[in-house]
Scaffold this motif. Structure first.
Motif, PDB file in Angstrom:
ATOM      1  N   ILE A   1     -11.004   4.557  -3.122  1.00 31.48           N
ATOM      2  CA  ILE A   1     -11.013   5.976  -2.752  1.00 31.48           C
ATOM      3  C   ILE A   1     -10.421   6.810  -3.882  1.00 31.48           C
ATOM      4  N   LYS A   2      -9.302   6.347  -4.465  1.00 30.43           N
ATOM      5  CA  LYS A   2      -8.698   7.060  -5.599  1.00 30.43           C
ATOM      6  C   LYS A   2      -9.675   7.140  -6.766  1.00 30.43           C
ATOM      7  N   PHE A   3     -10.369   6.032  -7.052  1.00 29.50           N
ATOM      8  CA  PHE A   3     -11.323   6.015  -8.163  1.00 29.50           C
ATOM      9  C   PHE A   3     -12.477   6.978  -7.895  1.00 29.50           C
ATOM     10  N   THR A   4     -12.971   7.006  -6.651  1.00 30.60           N
ATOM     11  CA  THR A   4     -14.068   7.912  -6.301  1.00 30.60           C
ATOM     12  C   THR A   4     -13.643   9.369  -6.453  1.00 30.60           C
ATOM     13  N   SER A   5     -12.408   9.669  -6.081  1.00 30.05           N
ATOM     14  CA  SER A   5     -11.933  11.059  -6.137  1.00 30.05           C
ATOM     15  C   SER A   5     -11.819  11.588  -7.560  1.00 30.05           C
TER      16      SER A   5
ATOM     17  N   GLU B   1       0.814  -1.216   0.000  1.00 28.67           N
ATOM     18  CA  GLU B   1       0.000   0.000   0.000  1.00 28.67           C
ATOM     19  C   GLU B   1       0.846   1.264   0.000  1.00 28.67           C
ATOM     20  N   SER B   2       2.117   1.143  -0.341  1.00 27.97           N
ATOM     21  CA  SER B   2       2.991   2.313  -0.381  1.00 27.97           C
ATOM     22  C   SER B   2       2.612   3.213  -1.553  1.00 27.97           C
ATOM     23  N   LEU B   3       3.121   4.457  -1.524  1.00 26.66           N
ATOM     24  CA  LEU B   3       2.749   5.445  -2.542  1.00 26.66           C
ATOM     25  C   LEU B   3       3.193   5.037  -3.939  1.00 26.66           C
ATOM     26  N   ASP B   4       4.312   4.347  -4.057  1.00 30.69           N
ATOM     27  CA  ASP B   4       4.821   3.982  -5.372  1.00 30.69           C
ATOM     28  C   ASP B   4       4.309   2.626  -5.843  1.00 30.69           C
ATOM     29  N   SER B   5       3.362   2.009  -5.113  1.00 32.77           N
ATOM     30  CA  SER B   5       2.809   0.726  -5.505  1.00 32.77           C
ATOM     31  C   SER B   5       1.831   0.912  -6.665  1.00 32.77           C
ATOM     32  N   LYS B   6       1.829  -0.046  -7.595  1.00 31.22           N
ATOM     33  CA  LYS B   6       0.901   0.022  -8.726  1.00 31.22           C
ATOM     34  C   LYS B   6      -0.510  -0.370  -8.321  1.00 31.22           C
ATOM     35  N   ASN B   7      -0.652  -1.128  -7.262  1.00 33.96           N
ATOM     36  CA  ASN B   7      -1.972  -1.514  -6.758  1.00 33.96           C
ATOM     37  C   ASN B   7      -1.921  -1.478  -5.240  1.00 33.96           C
ATOM     38  N   ARG B   8      -2.558  -0.476  -4.647  1.00 39.27           N
ATOM     39  CA  ARG B   8      -2.468  -0.255  -3.206  1.00 39.27           C
ATOM     40  C   ARG B   8      -3.586  -0.939  -2.427  1.00 39.27           C
ATOM     41  N   GLY B   9      -4.299  -1.860  -3.060  1.00 42.47           N
ATOM     42  CA  GLY B   9      -5.375  -2.567  -2.378  1.00 42.47           C
ATOM     43  C   GLY B   9      -6.719  -1.966  -2.720  1.00 42.47           C
ATOM     44  N   ASN B  10      -7.791  -2.764  -2.567  1.00 42.43           N
ATOM     45  CA  ASN B  10      -9.123  -2.345  -2.993  1.00 42.43           C
ATOM     46  C   ASN B  10      -9.601  -1.077  -2.295  1.00 42.43           C
ATOM     47  N   PHE B  11      -9.356  -0.963  -0.980  1.00 42.80           N
ATOM     48  CA  PHE B  11      -9.888   0.173  -0.227  1.00 42.80           C
ATOM     49  C   PHE B  11      -9.300   1.495  -0.719  1.00 42.80           C
ATOM     50  N   ILE B  12      -7.984   1.572  -0.783  1.00 43.07           N
ATOM     51  CA  ILE B  12      -7.338   2.815  -1.209  1.00 43.07           C
ATOM     52  C   ILE B  12      -7.592   3.074  -2.698  1.00 43.07           C
ATOM     53  N   GLU B  13      -7.560   2.013  -3.508  1.00 40.09           N
ATOM     54  CA  GLU B  13      -7.799   2.201  -4.936  1.00 40.09           C
ATOM     55  C   GLU B  13      -9.225   2.670  -5.194  1.00 40.09           C
TER      56      GLU B  13
ATOM     57  N   LYS C   1     -14.034  17.926  -4.974  1.00 45.81           N
ATOM     58  CA  LYS C   1     -14.020  18.179  -3.535  1.00 45.81           C
ATOM     59  C   LYS C   1     -13.422  16.998  -2.785  1.00 45.81           C
ATOM     60  N   VAL C   2     -13.836  15.785  -3.182  1.00 46.32           N
ATOM     61  CA  VAL C   2     -13.289  14.593  -2.539  1.00 46.32           C
ATOM     62  C   VAL C   2     -11.799  14.487  -2.823  1.00 46.32           C
ATOM     63  N   SER C   3     -11.423  14.751  -4.073  1.00 46.55           N
ATOM     64  CA  SER C   3     -10.015  14.654  -4.451  1.00 46.55           C
ATOM     65  C   SER C   3      -9.130  15.593  -3.648  1.00 46.55           C
ATOM     66  N   SER C   4      -9.680  16.745  -3.248  1.00 50.01           N
ATOM     67  CA  SER C   4      -8.875  17.749  -2.548  1.00 50.01           C
ATOM     68  C   SER C   4      -8.657  17.449  -1.076  1.00 50.01           C
ATOM     69  N   VAL C   5      -9.367  16.428  -0.526  1.00 49.04           N
ATOM     70  CA  VAL C   5      -9.269  16.185   0.916  1.00 49.04           C
ATOM     71  C   VAL C   5      -8.826  14.772   1.269  1.00 49.04           C
ATOM     72  N   VAL C   6      -8.714  13.849   0.298  1.00 48.50           N
ATOM     73  CA  VAL C   6      -8.409  12.457   0.626  1.00 48.50           C
ATOM     74  C   VAL C   6      -6.961  12.114   0.303  1.00 48.50           C
ATOM     75  N   LEU C   7      -6.519  10.988   0.884  1.00 46.87           N
ATOM     76  CA  LEU C   7      -5.207  10.395   0.634  1.00 46.87           C
ATOM     77  C   LEU C   7      -4.076  11.389   0.822  1.00 46.87           C
ATOM     78  N   GLU C   8      -3.303  11.698  -0.233  1.00 45.34           N
ATOM     79  CA  GLU C   8      -2.129  12.558  -0.070  1.00 45.34           C
ATOM     80  C   GLU C   8      -2.502  13.991   0.271  1.00 45.34           C
ATOM     81  N   ASN C   9      -3.742  14.395   0.004  1.00 46.07           N
ATOM     82  CA  ASN C   9      -4.187  15.752   0.327  1.00 46.07           C
ATOM     83  C   ASN C   9      -4.786  15.839   1.725  1.00 46.07           C
TER      84      ASN C   9
END
Length: 666
Positions: free
Chosen positions: A245-249, A231-243, A254-262
């Protein structure tokens, strides 16, 4: 250890007005310390009797009341170091003729102070943030006693002024300077930060948490894994949960501006602990909703158990109610009682109980009617009835032996599928079968379970479908094996397989099972009420009776056609039937082959099935509420274990019991 904070507690806004964090209070005389975000230089000079500008005569910080010390410090910092330049600096004696030089203020302007009363130098930051003097020689020179050994000032790197500052970043002087900077940076104080936690920040926190909740809910509904291998930042597949969230953002700025690295490092809401907490809250909401819906209504319980992927015993408890819904018997009962106690359900309210086996609460609640799972009862009845007929019992033993020989190893299974593929190609080429999507699929022989009637039906159907290829594989095995015993076993199995009696029973059981298997599937598809279940049983008995009365001639014709197609010898139906072999053979002049096949096998096998159905299922008339609450199938618990197989897979076999239970509840 501090008490663990929950997600809900995070959003409870603190009342800053009643907070224990002390806000600055004004110094008594004309000391203005409001300075919300102002630079100290813009604040007015202090004129207070408590603020003595002369370093040689002023009181030490430790002598002020503890609740005033910060205000005194701010007052001194507003004015800065005391550096008088419009006075005459005295010589220390007549021989050295040395005195203080004003140029020293320039090189140490941020901290150096001069006292006219003591003709000595002091350090303002060390004065403000020094501890009480410890009595060590030299520890309080620039704090209380003062420095005036002027001849040492120009001693290069040994200059006391330079050595006082220190070379190390953690020197006492530099620590005091840092404390002064922190005190002046008032906008960074914790009470000020709490006041500045705006509604926008709360909105961002809620949006971030809502995104995590919705992603967790979706994954739980779809029985998907949450975590990823990397689940590291440079991973190509960080797992269903984080992926997810990325897909939703990607669809919401608005979601993109507050989740994960933001997101802030301490409030990402993506850690495994947060994931489990979210899922546990969702599961508890479902449990509480079920509890509230039941209320004080009467209910029945259904319990079943199965092993999960990690071979741990898991138990499903189902509650059925009227709308306003170690695994031994003792172990199951204890677990049920624990669940009842946890959710404040009372054993005396049980009016029915359904399991795959034992009655658990008849002593504690004797009026809790016990109904064995009807689907399970039916399968037990049919399997038992089939074993009551000697010829049918032997047939199933032979069937198991034949299937074990053919698919007993991966090599033989591959040979079977290869032979089947060749047969399908030849039949397509000769237009014996039609082609189409999903048709003519290559399969294998199905093993029959001990108590599952449906598995017996699948086993028989697969053998009829692959009869030619099965015979071919058995012949191949017989030729390849050098062991005489094994070869004898295989040749014996082939003789049984190609006998008329075996083919007759094979087709007879297919007909009987084709009728009864429909009933088994209907009972397993949903939790049937008693009246509907009895109607299904009655229909099944009628169909079996119809087969007994009118089914012999069509069955015999079908068997003869099958034998002719596969070149199997057909006996003379009018010939005398001979029992036994060799010198133990005996012939009954009144018993023909047709009589043996029709009466001893066909009729007797059907009669035992009808007898079991009649004896095991009685007509039940109950109170309406009992009819509504009772269920005669544990299909719901079986479906729970189907869901368990989706959740706890080989790759997720280390899942904790609580986490798996929360997933299954949602």
């Amino acid at each position: 250890m501090s008490k663990r904070k929950t997600i809900d507690a995070f959003f409870k806004k603190k009342d800053v007005s009643n907070s224990k964090i002390r806000t600055p209070v004004a110094v008594e005389t004309n000391v203005n310390t409001s300075m919300p975000d102002e630079h100290p230089s813009k604040c007015p000079k202090l004129q207070s009797e408590e603020i003595d500008r002369d370093p040689g005569t002023r009181k030490q910080i430790c002598e002020f009341p503890i609740n005033k010390q910060d205000e005194i410090r701010r007052a001194y910092l507003i004015n800065g170091p005391y550096q008088p330049e419009d006075i005459v600096y005295p010589y220390n004696n007549d021989t050295d003729r040395r005195r203080f030089q004003p140029l020293w203020f320039t090189s140490h302007k941020d901290w150096l102070e001069y006292s006219p009363s003591t003709d000595a130098l002091y350090c303002l930051p060390c004065y403000l943030f020094s501890k009480k003097p410890i009595g060590r020689p030299g520890s309080d020179v620039f704090i209380s006693t003062g420095f005036n050994n002027w001849k040492k000032v120009k001693d290069g790197m040994n200059c006391p002024l330079i050595s006082h500052e220190g070379k190390e970043p953690k020197s006492p002087h530099k620590i005091a300077v840092k404390c002064c900077e922190d005190l002046q940076n008032y906008s960074r104080h914790i009470d000020k930060l709490i006041e500045k936690q705006t509604s926008k920040e709360l909105e961002n926190n809620r949006l971030r948490l809502k995104t995590s909740i919705e992603c967790a809910r979706w994954l739980a509904f779809q029985a998907c894994a949450f975590r990823g291998h990397d689940e590291s930042l440079d991973s190509k597949n960080r797992g269903n949960f984080i992926e997810l969230i990325k897909f939703t953002s990607t669809f919401n700025d608005k979601v993109s501006s507050v989740v994960l690295e933001n997101a802030p490092g301490n409030a990402k809401y993506t850690s495994p602990t947060i994931q489990k907490e979210i899922l546990h809250i969702l599961a508890n909401n479902v449990r509480n909703a079920i509890h509230e819906e039941i209320g004080d209504a009467k209910f029945c319980i259904f319990v079943d158990e199965a092993r999960d992927e990690s071979k741990r015993e898991q138990m499903a408890i189902i509650l059925r109610f009227v709308d306003k819904e170690d695994t031994t018997a003792l172990t199951i009962k204890n677990e049920i009682c624990a669940v009842f106690s946890r959710y404040n359900l009372h054993i005396e309210n049980i009016q029915g109980q359904g399991y795959d086996g034992a009655t658990l609460f008849l002593k504690d609640c004797p009026y809790a009617y016990y109904v064995h799972c009807m689907a399970h009862r039916l399968q037990l009845a049919l399997v038992t009835a089939s074993r009551e007929v000697k010829d049918v019992h032997q047939f199933f033993d032979h069937l198991v032996n034949i299937i074990n020989i053919v698919v007993g190893s991966s090599k033989r299974s591959d040979e079977l599928q290869h032979a089947q593929a060749e047969q399908v190609e030849n039949m397509i080429a000769s237009n014996e079968i039609e082609i189409g999507r999903g048709a003519n699929q290559i399969g294998t022989l199905q093993r029959a379970g001990d108590t599952r009637w449906g598995s017996h039906f699948q086993s028989i159907c697969s053998l009829i479908k692959m009869f030619d290829t099965t015979c071919k594989v058995i012949n191949t095995i017989s030729e390849e094996w050098a062991n005489y015993k094994q070869r004898g076993d295989v040749e014996g199995a082939y003789q049984v397989l190609t006998s008329f009696e075996f083919i007759l029973i094979l087709h007879l059981m297919k007909e009987i099972m084709g009728i009864t298997n429909v009933l088994c599937q209907a009972l397993q598809q949903q939790s049937q009420d008693l009246l509907n279940a009895m109607h299904l049983v009655s229909t099944t008995k009628s169909l079996i009776q119809k087969l007994r009365d009118n089914g012999w001639e069509p069955l015999l014709a079908s068997v003869i056609s099958f034998c002719e197609q596969h070149e199997i010898d057909i006996p003379d139906m009018n010939a005398r039937y001979t029992k036994g072999r060799g010198r133990y053979r005996r012939q009954d002049d009144d018993l023909t082959m047709e009589h043996h096949f029709r009466i001893d096998i066909f009729t007797v096998a059907i009669d035992f099935q009808l007898q079991e159905l009649k004896s095991r299922f009685c007509e039940l008339t109950k109170v309406i509420r009992l009819v509504l609450t009772f269920a005669v199938s544990t299909a719901t618990t079986e479906r729970a274990f189907s869901a368990m197989k989706l959740l706890k897979t080989r790759l997720r076999n280390r899942m904790e019991d609580e986490l798996m239970a929360d997933n299954m509840i949602v």
